[in-house]
Design a protein around this motif. Sequence first.
Motif, PDB file in Angstrom:
ATOM      1  N   GLY A 116       0.826  -1.202   0.000  1.00  0.00           N
ATOM      2  CA  GLY A 116       0.000   0.000   0.000  1.00  0.00           C
ATOM      3  C   GLY A 116       0.858   1.249   0.000  1.00  0.00           C
ATOM      4  N   LEU A 117       0.620   2.128  -0.957  1.00  0.00           N
ATOM      5  CA  LEU A 117       1.288   3.428  -1.023  1.00  0.00           C
ATOM      6  C   LEU A 117       0.297   4.474  -0.519  1.00  0.00           C
ATOM      7  N   GLN A 118       0.593   5.076   0.608  1.00  0.00           N
ATOM      8  CA  GLN A 118      -0.397   5.943   1.239  1.00  0.00           C
ATOM      9  C   GLN A 118      -0.723   7.163   0.381  1.00  0.00           C
ATOM     10  N   GLY A 119       0.284   7.949   0.053  1.00  0.00           N
ATOM     11  CA  GLY A 119       0.025   9.115  -0.781  1.00  0.00           C
ATOM     12  C   GLY A 119      -0.471  10.329  -0.028  1.00  0.00           C
ATOM     13  N   HIS A 120       0.046  10.584   1.182  1.00  0.00           N
ATOM     14  CA  HIS A 120      -0.191  11.879   1.838  1.00  0.00           C
ATOM     15  C   HIS A 120       0.806  12.863   1.204  1.00  0.00           C
ATOM     16  N   ILE A 121       0.412  13.430   0.080  1.00  0.00           N
ATOM     17  CA  ILE A 121       1.364  14.119  -0.793  1.00  0.00           C
ATOM     18  C   ILE A 121       1.602  15.544  -0.320  1.00  0.00           C
ATOM     19  N   ARG A 122       2.870  15.945  -0.316  1.00  0.00           N
ATOM     20  CA  ARG A 122       3.272  17.310   0.002  1.00  0.00           C
ATOM     21  C   ARG A 122       3.640  18.018  -1.297  1.00  0.00           C
ATOM     22  N   PRO A 123       2.843  18.975  -1.761  1.00  0.00           N
ATOM     23  CA  PRO A 123       3.147  19.645  -3.033  1.00  0.00           C
ATOM     24  C   PRO A 123       4.469  20.399  -3.033  1.00  0.00           C
ATOM     25  N   ASP A 124       4.965  20.745  -1.832  1.00  0.00           N
ATOM     26  CA  ASP A 124       6.239  21.467  -1.761  1.00  0.00           C
ATOM     27  C   ASP A 124       7.442  20.532  -1.876  1.00  0.00           C
ATOM     28  N   ILE A 125       7.174  19.219  -1.951  1.00  0.00           N
ATOM     29  CA  ILE A 125       8.244  18.227  -2.131  1.00  0.00           C
ATOM     30  C   ILE A 125       7.989  17.517  -3.462  1.00  0.00           C
ATOM     31  N   PRO A 126       8.884  17.646  -4.437  1.00  0.00           N
ATOM     32  CA  PRO A 126       8.633  17.072  -5.761  1.00  0.00           C
ATOM     33  C   PRO A 126       8.426  15.555  -5.706  1.00  0.00           C
ATOM     34  N   ILE A 127       7.577  15.078  -6.614  1.00  0.00           N
ATOM     35  CA  ILE A 127       7.378  13.645  -6.789  1.00  0.00           C
ATOM     36  C   ILE A 127       8.455  13.109  -7.728  1.00  0.00           C
ATOM     37  N   ASP A 128       9.089  12.036  -7.337  1.00  0.00           N
ATOM     38  CA  ASP A 128      10.089  11.377  -8.178  1.00  0.00           C
ATOM     39  C   ASP A 128       9.350  10.414  -9.103  1.00  0.00           C
ATOM     40  N   ARG A 129       8.896  10.939 -10.228  1.00  0.00           N
ATOM     41  CA  ARG A 129       8.046  10.132 -11.107  1.00  0.00           C
ATOM     42  C   ARG A 129       8.752   8.877 -11.591  1.00  0.00           C
ATOM     43  N   SER A 130       9.974   9.012 -12.063  1.00  0.00           N
ATOM     44  CA  SER A 130      10.681   7.842 -12.577  1.00  0.00           C
ATOM     45  C   SER A 130      11.018   6.881 -11.446  1.00  0.00           C
ATOM     46  N   GLY A 131      11.387   7.421 -10.286  1.00  0.00           N
ATOM     47  CA  GLY A 131      11.706   6.562  -9.153  1.00  0.00           C
ATOM     48  C   GLY A 131      10.488   5.812  -8.644  1.00  0.00           C
ATOM     49  N   LEU A 132       9.341   6.486  -8.593  1.00  0.00           N
ATOM     50  CA  LEU A 132       8.110   5.838  -8.148  1.00  0.00           C
ATOM     51  C   LEU A 132       7.664   4.776  -9.141  1.00  0.00           C
ATOM     52  N   THR A 133       7.729   5.096 -10.430  1.00  0.00           N
ATOM     53  CA  THR A 133       7.348   4.118 -11.453  1.00  0.00           C
ATOM     54  C   THR A 133       8.250   2.887 -11.389  1.00  0.00           C
ATOM     55  N   ALA A 134       9.547   3.095 -11.231  1.00  0.00           N
ATOM     56  CA  ALA A 134      10.484   1.970 -11.146  1.00  0.00           C
ATOM     57  C   ALA A 134      10.212   1.130  -9.903  1.00  0.00           C
ATOM     58  N   PHE A 135       9.901   1.772  -8.793  1.00  0.00           N
ATOM     59  CA  PHE A 135       9.577   1.067  -7.554  1.00  0.00           C
ATOM     60  C   PHE A 135       8.352   0.169  -7.752  1.00  0.00           C
ATOM     61  N   VAL A 136       7.295   0.732  -8.335  1.00  0.00           N
ATOM     62  CA  VAL A 136       6.072  -0.040  -8.567  1.00  0.00           C
ATOM     63  C   VAL A 136       6.325  -1.169  -9.563  1.00  0.00           C
ATOM     64  N   ALA A 137       7.127  -0.903 -10.585  1.00  0.00           N
ATOM     65  CA  ALA A 137       7.436  -1.944 -11.569  1.00  0.00           C
ATOM     66  C   ALA A 137       8.142  -3.125 -10.914  1.00  0.00           C
ATOM     67  N   GLU A 138       9.025  -2.850  -9.951  1.00  0.00           N
ATOM     68  CA  GLU A 138       9.710  -3.944  -9.260  1.00  0.00           C
ATOM     69  C   GLU A 138       8.738  -4.755  -8.417  1.00  0.00           C
TER      70      GLU A 138
END
Length: 349
Positions: free
Chosen positions: A225-247
């Motif tokens: 489970g990825l919670q996703g309490h997102i902080r807009p002032d902290i950038p999302i690592d799109r490639s890192g998150l996608t790679a994590f989910v792919a693994e």
Amino acid sequence: MLGALGTGTLPYLAALPAYAKTPAMAAIPYGAAVRTDPLYDDPAYKKAILDHCQIIVGEGGLKWIDLRPDRHIFDFTQPDRQLAFAEEHGLEMRGHTLIWYGAMPEWTETIASAEEARFELVSHIETVVGRYRGRIRSWDVCNEPIADNPTRDAPIRDSVWQRHLGRDYIELALRTTAAIDPDARLVINDYDIEQATDSGRAKRKAFLDLVRDLKARDVPLHAVGLQGHIRPDIPIDRSGLTAFVAELDAMGLGVLVTELDVIDDSLPGPVAERDAAVAAVAKEFLEAIGAACRPEAVVTWGISDRFTWVPIWFTRGDGMPNRPLPLDADYQKKPMMQVIEDFTRSFNQ
């Protein structure tokens, strides 16, 4: 998008009643954390849940502090009412949470040995999962096990369980849950996995290391489970998150978005501008996950700005109400809800 990711039925989708499975239904079920009293006392709140959700999860009720006011007492009032509501209206209910470092009653600080910790952990899961066996089909078994700033020597968060049992408490919790309800879907849940920061990258690595170790030893685990309490002032690592989910997907694990909201204390005050920014951040987060796999569910931590935990910790400096959720305080749809609807339905195509 669905054609590239397979056409197998998702666990939640399979569990929904036949009348709910219409051609227009989203491929990914949507749900929200709920508070117990408004489900019964606030008709507009109830309508919002029934209009939009296929899943509910108790914002409280199944946490130790709610269930175990005393070592020898279990109070199931809240989860029983939540589950009764879900079953009456053909919704699924997720279980949150069996083991967590937080929201613990004071008596747990008196646990003094590994033997005592093992007894309390196992007997708690046996009692709770046994009560809801076959009715709650997905559990956040271990919530937030990864340290905020994990290191090679200390990847697991400090807790009463970690102090007495070491990281083996995670395996013990998963194996105990599987033994009590072999058909339940077992999830490990955590936050800040999406962040483009050193701590975010370290959390992704520590999480993957933990999951690989559990899988290598055939510990029962079905999803993350990825919670996703997102902080807009902290950038999302799109490639890192996608790679994590792919693994995770490559290991045969499912992925759920379990506690999505956007913490808006850093965003501009004007409502239209802020709502658009919240929606854009939620879209970026969901798309980064969807680029690697089809999530099993998207669940927000609340459905309406009327009921949200965010102001407790992230009150806005300008005094304006926080707006972190898909519906406003009057239960009207905001751009974030449109993002969720578009995302969950896009996998039908």
